[in-house]
Design a protein around this motif. Structure first.
Motif, PDB file in Angstrom:
ATOM      1  N   ILE A 156      31.855  36.923  54.811  1.00 18.06           N
ATOM      2  CA  ILE A 156      32.747  36.349  54.075  1.00 18.06           C
ATOM      3  C   ILE A 156      34.070  36.793  53.957  1.00 18.06           C
ATOM      4  CG2 ILE A 156      33.285  35.979  51.562  1.00 18.06           C
ATOM      5  CD1 ILE A 156      31.577  33.618  52.321  1.00 18.06           C
ATOM      6  N   ALA A 157      34.271  37.932  53.868  1.00 19.21           N
ATOM      7  CA  ALA A 157      35.724  38.777  54.321  1.00 19.21           C
ATOM      8  C   ALA A 157      36.003  38.526  55.756  1.00 19.21           C
ATOM      9  CB  ALA A 157      35.539  40.298  53.977  1.00 19.21           C
ATOM     10  N   TYR A 158      35.250  38.496  56.682  1.00 18.78           N
ATOM     11  CA  TYR A 158      35.496  38.119  58.229  1.00 18.78           C
ATOM     12  C   TYR A 158      36.124  36.746  58.479  1.00 18.78           C
ATOM     13  CZ  TYR A 158      35.297  38.177  63.339  1.00 18.78           C
ATOM     14  OH  TYR A 158      35.900  38.036  64.477  1.00 18.78           O
ATOM     15  N   GLY A 159      35.548  35.639  57.565  1.00 21.38           N
ATOM     16  CA  GLY A 159      35.772  34.273  58.196  1.00 21.38           C
ATOM     17  C   GLY A 159      36.154  33.354  56.997  1.00 21.38           C
ATOM     18  N   PHE A 160      35.937  33.604  55.666  1.00 24.04           N
ATOM     19  CA  PHE A 160      35.930  32.578  54.610  1.00 24.04           C
ATOM     20  C   PHE A 160      36.742  32.671  53.270  1.00 24.04           C
ATOM     21  CE2 PHE A 160      32.161  32.122  57.332  1.00 24.04           C
ATOM     22  CZ  PHE A 160      32.075  30.859  57.793  1.00 24.04           C
ATOM     23  N   ALA A 161      36.741  33.850  53.227  1.00 24.29           N
ATOM     24  CA  ALA A 161      37.294  34.256  51.685  1.00 24.29           C
ATOM     25  C   ALA A 161      38.079  35.775  51.517  1.00 24.29           C
ATOM     26  CB  ALA A 161      36.217  34.194  50.618  1.00 24.29           C
ATOM     27  N   TYR A 162      38.968  35.661  50.456  1.00 28.69           N
ATOM     28  CA  TYR A 162      39.498  36.956  50.045  1.00 28.69           C
ATOM     29  C   TYR A 162      38.517  37.439  49.029  1.00 28.69           C
ATOM     30  CZ  TYR A 162      43.815  34.794  51.893  1.00 28.69           C
ATOM     31  OH  TYR A 162      45.005  34.260  52.711  1.00 28.69           O
ATOM     32  N   LEU A 163      38.451  38.880  49.289  1.00 28.44           N
ATOM     33  CA  LEU A 163      37.640  39.734  48.395  1.00 28.44           C
ATOM     34  C   LEU A 163      38.207  40.250  47.063  1.00 28.44           C
ATOM     35  CD1 LEU A 163      35.284  41.655  50.524  1.00 28.44           C
ATOM     36  CD2 LEU A 163      34.735  39.533  49.878  1.00 28.44           C
ATOM     37  N   VAL A 164      37.726  39.967  45.949  1.00 27.89           N
ATOM     38  CA  VAL A 164      38.226  40.284  44.627  1.00 27.89           C
ATOM     39  C   VAL A 164      37.223  40.914  43.849  1.00 27.89           C
ATOM     40  CG1 VAL A 164      39.917  38.451  44.558  1.00 27.89           C
ATOM     41  CG2 VAL A 164      37.655  38.059  43.355  1.00 27.89           C
ATOM     42  N   ASP A 165      37.480  41.553  42.853  1.00 29.21           N
ATOM     43  CA  ASP A 165      36.671  42.376  41.975  1.00 29.21           C
ATOM     44  C   ASP A 165      37.200  42.018  40.543  1.00 29.21           C
ATOM     45  OD1 ASP A 165      38.524  44.217  41.579  1.00 29.21           O
ATOM     46  OD2 ASP A 165      37.103  45.670  42.999  1.00 29.21           O
ATOM     47  N   CYS A 166      36.697  42.606  39.449  1.00 31.81           N
ATOM     48  CA  CYS A 166      37.306  42.408  38.204  1.00 31.81           C
ATOM     49  C   CYS A 166      38.611  43.216  38.089  1.00 31.81           C
ATOM     50  CB  CYS A 166      36.106  43.099  37.084  1.00 31.81           C
ATOM     51  SG  CYS A 166      34.963  41.899  36.589  1.00 31.81           S
ATOM     52  N   LYS A 167      38.672  44.338  38.713  1.00 34.84           N
ATOM     53  CA  LYS A 167      40.198  45.192  38.491  1.00 34.84           C
ATOM     54  C   LYS A 167      41.071  44.325  39.380  1.00 34.84           C
ATOM     55  CE  LYS A 167      41.821  49.699  39.477  1.00 34.84           C
ATOM     56  NZ  LYS A 167      41.448  50.946  39.866  1.00 34.84           N
ATOM     57  N   LYS A 168      40.820  43.917  40.635  1.00 33.76           N
ATOM     58  CA  LYS A 168      41.734  43.162  41.317  1.00 33.76           C
ATOM     59  C   LYS A 168      41.975  41.679  40.588  1.00 33.76           C
ATOM     60  CE  LYS A 168      40.387  44.854  45.701  1.00 33.76           C
ATOM     61  NZ  LYS A 168      39.586  44.351  47.127  1.00 33.76           N
ATOM     62  N   LEU A 169      41.202  41.148  40.069  1.00 39.19           N
ATOM     63  CA  LEU A 169      41.454  39.693  39.128  1.00 39.19           C
ATOM     64  C   LEU A 169      42.433  40.052  38.033  1.00 39.19           C
ATOM     65  CD1 LEU A 169      40.715  36.948  39.753  1.00 39.19           C
ATOM     66  CD2 LEU A 169      38.903  37.273  38.227  1.00 39.19           C
ATOM     67  N   LYS A 170      42.174  41.364  37.173  1.00 38.52           N
ATOM     68  CA  LYS A 170      42.761  41.477  36.088  1.00 38.52           C
ATOM     69  C   LYS A 170      44.447  41.850  36.573  1.00 38.52           C
ATOM     70  CE  LYS A 170      42.846  44.449  32.092  1.00 38.52           C
ATOM     71  NZ  LYS A 170      42.377  45.466  31.374  1.00 38.52           N
ATOM     72  N   ASN A 171      44.382  42.500  37.413  1.00 40.85           N
ATOM     73  CA  ASN A 171      45.777  43.140  38.084  1.00 40.85           C
ATOM     74  C   ASN A 171      46.528  41.772  38.335  1.00 40.85           C
ATOM     75  OD1 ASN A 171      45.607  45.637  37.431  1.00 40.85           O
ATOM     76  ND2 ASN A 171      44.805  46.227  39.375  1.00 40.85           N
ATOM     77  N   ALA A 172      46.024  40.974  39.212  1.00 40.80           N
ATOM     78  CA  ALA A 172      46.578  39.857  39.750  1.00 40.80           C
ATOM     79  C   ALA A 172      47.139  38.907  38.709  1.00 40.80           C
ATOM     80  CB  ALA A 172      45.493  38.997  40.792  1.00 40.80           C
ATOM     81  N   LEU A 173      46.150  38.647  37.774  1.00 43.80           N
ATOM     82  CA  LEU A 173      46.446  37.665  36.591  1.00 43.80           C
ATOM     83  C   LEU A 173      47.430  38.156  35.689  1.00 43.80           C
ATOM     84  CD1 LEU A 173      42.774  35.978  35.688  1.00 43.80           C
ATOM     85  CD2 LEU A 173      44.804  35.160  37.365  1.00 43.80           C
ATOM     86  N   SER A 174      47.472  39.618  35.343  1.00 43.74           N
ATOM     87  CA  SER A 174      48.315  40.108  34.499  1.00 43.74           C
ATOM     88  C   SER A 174      49.816  40.332  35.283  1.00 43.74           C
ATOM     89  CB  SER A 174      48.091  41.693  34.478  1.00 43.74           C
ATOM     90  OG  SER A 174      46.967  41.723  33.708  1.00 43.74           O
ATOM     91  N   SER A 175      50.097  40.395  36.472  1.00 50.31           N
ATOM     92  CA  SER A 175      51.103  40.513  37.081  1.00 50.31           C
ATOM     93  C   SER A 175      51.821  39.120  37.172  1.00 50.31           C
ATOM     94  CB  SER A 175      50.935  40.786  38.623  1.00 50.31           C
ATOM     95  OG  SER A 175      50.307  39.797  39.461  1.00 50.31           O
ATOM     96  N   VAL A 176      51.119  37.874  37.096  1.00 49.67           N
ATOM     97  CA  VAL A 176      51.489  36.634  36.894  1.00 49.67           C
ATOM     98  C   VAL A 176      51.960  36.286  35.447  1.00 49.67           C
ATOM     99  CG1 VAL A 176      50.886  34.114  37.098  1.00 49.67           C
ATOM    100  CG2 VAL A 176      49.919  35.668  38.774  1.00 49.67           C
ATOM    101  N   ALA A 177      51.291  36.815  34.799  1.00 52.64           N
ATOM    102  CA  ALA A 177      51.647  36.585  33.506  1.00 52.64           C
ATOM    103  C   ALA A 177      52.943  37.342  33.086  1.00 52.64           C
ATOM    104  CB  ALA A 177      50.365  37.162  32.291  1.00 52.64           C
ATOM    105  N   ASN A 178      53.030  38.341  33.588  1.00 49.45           N
ATOM    106  CA  ASN A 178      54.308  39.390  33.385  1.00 49.45           C
ATOM    107  C   ASN A 178      55.454  38.783  33.993  1.00 49.45           C
ATOM    108  OD1 ASN A 178      52.812  40.649  31.662  1.00 49.45           O
ATOM    109  ND2 ASN A 178      52.116  42.016  32.751  1.00 49.45           N
ATOM    110  N   SER A 179      55.332  37.966  35.066  1.00 47.41           N
ATOM    111  CA  SER A 179      56.306  37.632  36.008  1.00 47.41           C
ATOM    112  C   SER A 179      57.372  36.583  35.349  1.00 47.41           C
ATOM    113  CB  SER A 179      55.976  37.005  37.307  1.00 47.41           C
ATOM    114  OG  SER A 179      55.343  36.066  37.523  1.00 47.41           O
TER     115      SER A 179
END
Length: 200
Positions: A177-200
């Motif tokens: 999946i990482a090689y050809g189809f999708a960006y990998l995420v986990d709970c921590k990455k998702l939390k940081n990503a969504l927090s950064s959007v909310a705070n921007s």
């Protein structure tokens, strides 16, 4: 579920999901799969909560069969050991606490797009990205992720909110999946990503 060492060399593309144009897909978290699904319940429920707080729509899928006419190759492959509609095994796990407003898409094969209205529904609500979670990593999650990609959706695939019958199969999918189809995420990455959007 997996240590990063097996797939990190393929996890080279980095991007955060856009909460304004993405949806969370929770694949087949049903009683039938509870043995596989229970270990990832904390990650699944955390992911669901993060997406609810970010106003990201959540769509659950439910794999079920209603008659031999819809078994397809699954009947042959799994010797008719299938999930039948109307049984307790076919119901979503209560621990998910699905809200009445959150949609459920019924499917009868590995892909959540095949013979369903999922693609039309996503386009209708302006979705360009999907976050894939649930079970099984290497079957319904992987097939749905691949099909989303070829249909033009940007795909994010959870490493800790997906599971399957063995670590080997789980990690093999993450590499592909990482090689050809999708960006990998986990709970921590998702939390940081969504927090950064909310705070921007």
């Amino acid at each position: 579920m997996a240590s990063s060492s097996s797939y990190e060399k393929y996890d080279i593309r980095k991007r955060n999901p856009n909460p304004k144009s993405c949806v969370l897909l929770v694949i087949d978290m049903q009683n039938y799969f509870s043995t596989i699904a229970k270990p990832i319940l904390p990650s699944i429920t955390t992911t669901i909560d993060l997406c609810r707080r970010a106003s990201i729509p959540i769509i659950f899928t439910r794999h079920c069969h209603k008659s031999p006419a819809d078994y397809g190759m699954l009947g042959e492959w799994w010797n008719n050991d299938l999930v039948f509609d109307g049984t307790p095994e076919a119901e979503l796990m209560p621990e998910l606490r699905r809200l009445p407003s959150e949609e459920v898409v019924e499917k009868n094969t590995y892909s959540a797009f095949r013979a369903t209205d999922l693609e039309d529904r996503l386009k209708e609500i302006g979705v360009e990205e999907v976050i894939v979670t649930g079970v099984m990593t290497n079957l319904c999650c992987e097939t749905t992720a691949r099909e989303a990609f070829v249909r033009g959706f940007r795909v994010f695939f959870s490493t800790d909110a997906t599971a399957t019958s063995s670590l080997e199969l789980h990690e093999a999918t993450l590499m592909n999946i990482a090689y050809g189809f999708a960006y990998l995420v986990d709970c921590k990455k998702l939390k940081n990503a969504l927090s950064s959007v909310a705070n921007s």
